[in-house]
Design a protein around this motif. Structure first.
Motif, PDB file in Angstrom:
ATOM      1  N   UNK A 169     -71.346 -16.969  36.790  1.00 10.17           N
ATOM      2  CA  UNK A 169     -72.409 -16.943  37.929  1.00 10.17           C
ATOM      3  C   UNK A 169     -73.324 -15.823  37.589  1.00 10.17           C
ATOM      4  N   UNK A 170     -74.073 -15.434  38.616  1.00  8.72           N
ATOM      5  CA  UNK A 170     -75.069 -14.442  38.711  1.00  8.72           C
ATOM      6  C   UNK A 170     -74.675 -13.022  39.294  1.00  8.72           C
ATOM      7  N   UNK A 171     -73.222 -13.054  39.706  1.00 13.65           N
ATOM      8  CA  UNK A 171     -72.826 -11.782  40.548  1.00 13.65           C
ATOM      9  C   UNK A 171     -71.555 -11.688  40.223  1.00 13.65           C
ATOM     10  N   UNK A 172     -70.908 -10.437  40.665  1.00 16.58           N
ATOM     11  CA  UNK A 172     -69.702  -9.997  40.736  1.00 16.58           C
ATOM     12  C   UNK A 172     -69.415  -9.984  42.311  1.00 16.58           C
ATOM     13  N   UNK A 173     -67.833 -10.321  42.462  1.00 21.51           N
ATOM     14  CA  UNK A 173     -67.645 -10.304  44.030  1.00 21.51           C
ATOM     15  C   UNK A 173     -66.779  -9.104  44.391  1.00 21.51           C
ATOM     16  N   UNK A 174     -66.843  -8.377  45.277  1.00 23.10           N
ATOM     17  CA  UNK A 174     -66.046  -7.298  45.623  1.00 23.10           C
ATOM     18  C   UNK A 174     -65.994  -7.554  47.189  1.00 23.10           C
ATOM     19  N   UNK A 175     -64.516  -7.447  47.320  1.00 22.28           N
ATOM     20  CA  UNK A 175     -64.168  -7.166  48.857  1.00 22.28           C
ATOM     21  C   UNK A 175     -64.163  -5.974  49.508  1.00 22.28           C
ATOM     22  N   UNK A 176     -65.204  -5.374  50.229  1.00 23.98           N
ATOM     23  CA  UNK A 176     -65.272  -4.230  50.747  1.00 23.98           C
ATOM     24  C   UNK A 176     -64.682  -3.962  52.359  1.00 23.98           C
ATOM     25  N   UNK A 177     -63.732  -2.659  52.269  1.00 26.45           N
ATOM     26  CA  UNK A 177     -63.119  -2.475  53.747  1.00 26.45           C
ATOM     27  C   UNK A 177     -63.534  -1.309  54.314  1.00 26.45           C
ATOM     28  N   UNK A 178     -63.689  -1.295  55.558  1.00 22.16           N
ATOM     29  CA  UNK A 178     -63.576   0.056  56.488  1.00 22.16           C
ATOM     30  C   UNK A 178     -62.591  -0.073  57.399  1.00 22.16           C
ATOM     31  N   UNK A 179     -61.726   0.903  57.157  1.00 22.05           N
ATOM     32  CA  UNK A 179     -60.512   0.791  57.903  1.00 22.05           C
ATOM     33  C   UNK A 179     -60.447   1.507  59.634  1.00 22.05           C
ATOM     34  N   UNK A 180     -61.446   2.436  59.543  1.00 18.68           N
ATOM     35  CA  UNK A 180     -61.723   3.099  60.912  1.00 18.68           C
ATOM     36  C   UNK A 180     -63.121   3.430  60.938  1.00 18.68           C
ATOM     37  N   UNK A 181     -63.638   3.576  62.253  1.00 17.32           N
ATOM     38  CA  UNK A 181     -64.905   3.912  62.575  1.00 17.32           C
ATOM     39  C   UNK A 181     -65.247   5.367  61.970  1.00 17.32           C
ATOM     40  N   UNK A 182     -66.206   5.855  61.395  1.00 19.86           N
ATOM     41  CA  UNK A 182     -66.558   6.809  60.626  1.00 19.86           C
ATOM     42  C   UNK A 182     -66.274   6.892  59.138  1.00 19.86           C
ATOM     43  N   UNK A 183     -65.477   6.200  58.559  1.00 17.56           N
ATOM     44  CA  UNK A 183     -65.110   6.078  57.307  1.00 17.56           C
ATOM     45  C   UNK A 183     -66.056   5.022  56.642  1.00 17.56           C
ATOM     46  N   UNK A 184     -66.217   5.328  55.323  1.00 14.85           N
ATOM     47  CA  UNK A 184     -67.145   4.422  54.597  1.00 14.85           C
ATOM     48  C   UNK A 184     -66.499   3.311  54.123  1.00 14.85           C
ATOM     49  N   UNK A 185     -67.415   2.259  53.875  1.00 17.07           N
ATOM     50  CA  UNK A 185     -66.484   1.181  53.097  1.00 17.07           C
ATOM     51  C   UNK A 185     -66.258   1.244  51.782  1.00 17.07           C
ATOM     52  N   UNK A 186     -64.966   1.103  51.321  1.00 17.01           N
ATOM     53  CA  UNK A 186     -64.787   0.967  49.991  1.00 17.01           C
ATOM     54  C   UNK A 186     -64.255  -0.239  49.447  1.00 17.01           C
ATOM     55  N   UNK A 187     -64.356  -0.529  48.261  1.00 19.06           N
ATOM     56  CA  UNK A 187     -63.709  -1.762  47.764  1.00 19.06           C
ATOM     57  C   UNK A 187     -62.163  -1.825  48.102  1.00 19.06           C
ATOM     58  N   UNK A 188     -61.698  -3.033  48.260  1.00 12.67           N
ATOM     59  CA  UNK A 188     -60.391  -3.239  48.670  1.00 12.67           C
ATOM     60  C   UNK A 188     -59.379  -2.726  47.659  1.00 12.67           C
ATOM     61  N   UNK A 189     -59.484  -2.667  46.333  1.00 16.46           N
ATOM     62  CA  UNK A 189     -58.564  -2.557  45.300  1.00 16.46           C
ATOM     63  C   UNK A 189     -58.470  -0.846  45.192  1.00 16.46           C
ATOM     64  N   UNK A 190     -59.509  -0.361  46.087  1.00 15.32           N
ATOM     65  CA  UNK A 190     -59.311   1.244  45.879  1.00 15.32           C
ATOM     66  C   UNK A 190     -58.837   1.912  47.502  1.00 15.32           C
ATOM     67  N   UNK A 191     -58.430   1.112  48.200  1.00 14.49           N
ATOM     68  CA  UNK A 191     -58.051   1.589  49.499  1.00 14.49           C
ATOM     69  C   UNK A 191     -56.553   1.544  49.375  1.00 14.49           C
ATOM     70  N   UNK A 192     -56.075   2.687  49.838  1.00 17.03           N
ATOM     71  CA  UNK A 192     -54.489   3.144  49.723  1.00 17.03           C
ATOM     72  C   UNK A 192     -53.935   2.228  50.635  1.00 17.03           C
ATOM     73  N   UNK A 193     -52.676   1.875  50.122  1.00 22.48           N
ATOM     74  CA  UNK A 193     -51.757   0.941  51.092  1.00 22.48           C
ATOM     75  C   UNK A 193     -51.254   1.668  52.168  1.00 22.48           C
TER      76      UNK A 193
END
Length: 570
Positions: A403-427
């Motif tokens: 298709x025309x795009x890649x899909x990235x699941x972004x997450x922000x775990x708490x207020x004040x934190x920036x959203x990051x790709x799910x694969x780069x968030x520490x377990x």
């Protein structure tokens, strides 16, 4: 799903067998009892890297074995990827085995046949999602995120349309490039091709001509000798010897008439000798030296030889070279028209591909918003009031079959934190609960049959723990299975099967054992998790929690609530 896990000589585990069931399996026990070692063992079985220090002191190797059984729907889904790995599912059953030797080497088997750790990891990705301190979570992979979103967005038709349109477009693009290259190549060697064609067409060689001319050249070169020998043959084949034979045979027949068949043979000899003499006479009269004809034949042979030297060892090869040159020259006349036709088809295919990509993007955009809303509604109840999830579409510079795009699941775990790709968030506990929320929302679209959560209760308790327990119960329905390591009774009470890990000593070494608890044993374990296994208040609370969980489970499944058998005052 995983029906049995046996672990031998892993750290403090001597020999433990875990029977597992469909639904929610909960593993509890005191801190340090070795609960997480069970997950470590499963990770080893599924291809995770191993070190020699996992081997139990005094043992030569660690052995982990797992038996999997699949319902028909999962079985059908797994057949193609397993076939690609060269693995047969025997009656919907699969047995994996892994050994880690004390020196650090590993060995693996699938259904009794040796395999590599890499194949084991590929199998693991299809069978189990481990959420915790392990890297075997399917939702961390970009391709899995794309597949999940497309399934959730009900975009199967659009995906196939994009794939087919892209394939058609690339085929036309390839044909156009190939024809353009061929046209340029023919133009570069057009003069040579014309020379080849003209040279062969002027010579007009015929199949078998070289062999015929070779025979004729030999006859012309030896005409006098051939004529002499033919005349000698005619003179030698006379009737003198046969006439004498006729007289002798007549004498034999007068005495023994049974030799009559010999007369037939002699008559045939007379006829053959006469025919041979006539043929030799005719041959001798026809053959004569002809230097002019011999010169002509030799010149023709020389011409054919030069053609064969240039274009092939045989006349057939020479004729094939002529036909190939003619076809390539014909390309100069037709290529421009063909290229215009292909260019028009390619433009049409490009438009169709663009439309298909647009339709898929629209489905993905709507699905991403819907998925984000569904997951974010769940997060507060799982103890993540400040958590946010977003399925983001990243526009690609070049479109392809995906298709025309890649899909990235972004997450922000708490207020004040920036959203990051799910694969780069520490377990950790929060990411495990985020994964749980995703699994709940995507349950009907997720094809991995077994989920394992090691840290899902980290940093929560009370009411949030109960909500997490309910979510785990939800995600382990419909033929799915979950294994959860927890210290929260609010989660443990939702188990369809409750296993307890306890540490003791055997042979002077610390040893962990696992047992399935039911009824009174389960009440006692829940009470221990609440504070004191023997305290009446804790036991009454445990019974109440189990009853509430059983009622909620029954209301969701539509089955009667089983009674909780225990002795609260004991």
């Amino acid at each position: 799903m995983l029906t049995e896990l046996r672990v031998r000589d892993l750290a403090v585990i001597a020999d433990v067998t875990l029977p597992l069931q469909p639904g929610l399996n909960v593993l509890t026990g005191e801190t340090g009892a070795g609960k997480s070692l069970v997950v470590d063992a499963l990770a080893l079985l599924l291809g995770e890297r191993a070190s020699a220090d996992v081997v139990r002191p005094g043992a030569e190797k660690t052995i982990v074995e797992g038996a999997f059984e699949f319902v028909s729907a999962v079985h059908r889904h797994l057949l193609p990827p397993f076939a690609a790995l060269g693995i047969e599912l025997e009656e919907g059953r699969l047995v994996l085995k892994r050994e880690v030797l004390r020196e650090g080497k590993s060995r693996a088997w699938v259904n009794g046949s040796p395999t590599t750790i890499g194949v084991l990891a590929e199998i693991g990705a299809l069978l189990v999602d481990l959420h915790g301190q392990h890297e075997t979570q399917s939702l961390l992979r970009p391709d899995a995120q794309r597949d999940m979103l497309d399934a959730y967005a009900d975009a199967d038709v659009e995906r196939v349309a994009v794939r087919d349109a892209y394939t058609r477009f690339k085929e036309l693009e390839s044909r156009e490039a190939e024809l353009t290259t061929r046209q340029a190549d023919v133009r570069r060697k057009a003069d040579y091709l014309r020379h080849v064609l003209q040279e062969i067409e002027r010579a007009k060689p015929k199949l078998g001509e070289d062999e015929t001319l070779e025979v004729e050249a030999k006859r012309l070169a030896h005409a006098e000798e051939l004529g002499r020998l033919a005349r000698e043959l005619e003179e030698t084949v006379d009737a003198a010897g046969l006439t004498k034979a006729q007289k002798i045979l007549a004498s034999l027949l007068r005495v023994d008439p049974s030799l009559g068949k010999w007369q037939e043979l002699l008559d045939s000899a007379f006829a053959g000798a006469a025919e041979l003499a006539q043929a030799a006479r005719l041959y001798a009269s026809e053959i004569e030296a002809d230097p002019e004809r011999l010169n002509t034949v030799e010149q023709r042979r020389d011409l054919l030889f030069r053609l064969q030297q240039k274009h092939g060892p045989s006349i057939a090869d020479v004729l094939a070279a002529r036909d190939a040159a003619a076809r390539e020259l014909e390309l100069l006349d037709t290529a421009d028209l063909d290229l215009r036709s292909i260019a028009a088809d390619r433009a049409t295919a490009s438009d169709e591909f663009a439309r298909a990509c647009t339709a898929l993007t629209e489905k993905r955009t709507a699905g991403a918003k819907k998925l984000g809303r569904a997951v974010n509604r769940l997060l507060p109840s799982l103890g993540m009031e400040g958590g946010r999830f977003e399925a983001r579409l990243l526009r690609r510079t070049t479109h392809d079959a995906r298709g025309a795009e890649d899909i990235v699941f972004d997450v922000k775990l708490n207020e004040g934190l920036e959203a990051r790709p799910l694969a780069r968030v520490a377990s950790g506990g929060e990411i495990s609960r985020l994964m749980l929320a995703l699994k709940v929302v995507l349950a009907s679209h997720d094809v991995v049959p077994t989920l394992v959560f090691d840290e899902v209760d980290q940093g929560i308790g009370g009411e949030v723990g109960g909500r997490v327990g309910e979510a785990l119960m939800d995600v382990s329905r419909e033929g799915r299975q979950a294994l959860v390591i927890t210290h929260l009774p609010q989660i443990a009470v939702y188990a369809d099967q409750h296993l307890v890990v306890a540490k003791g000593k055997k042979g002077g070494l610390a040893t962990s054992d696992v047992e399935v608890v039911e009824g009174e044993g389960r009440v006692k374990e829940i009470a221990r998790m609440l504070g004191d296994a023997d305290m009446a208040t804790a036991r009454r609370h445990a019974i109440e929690l189990l009853k509430t969980a059983s009622e909620k489970s029954a209301s969701q499944s539509g089955t009667p609530t089983p009674p909780v058998r225990a002795h609260p005052n004991r």
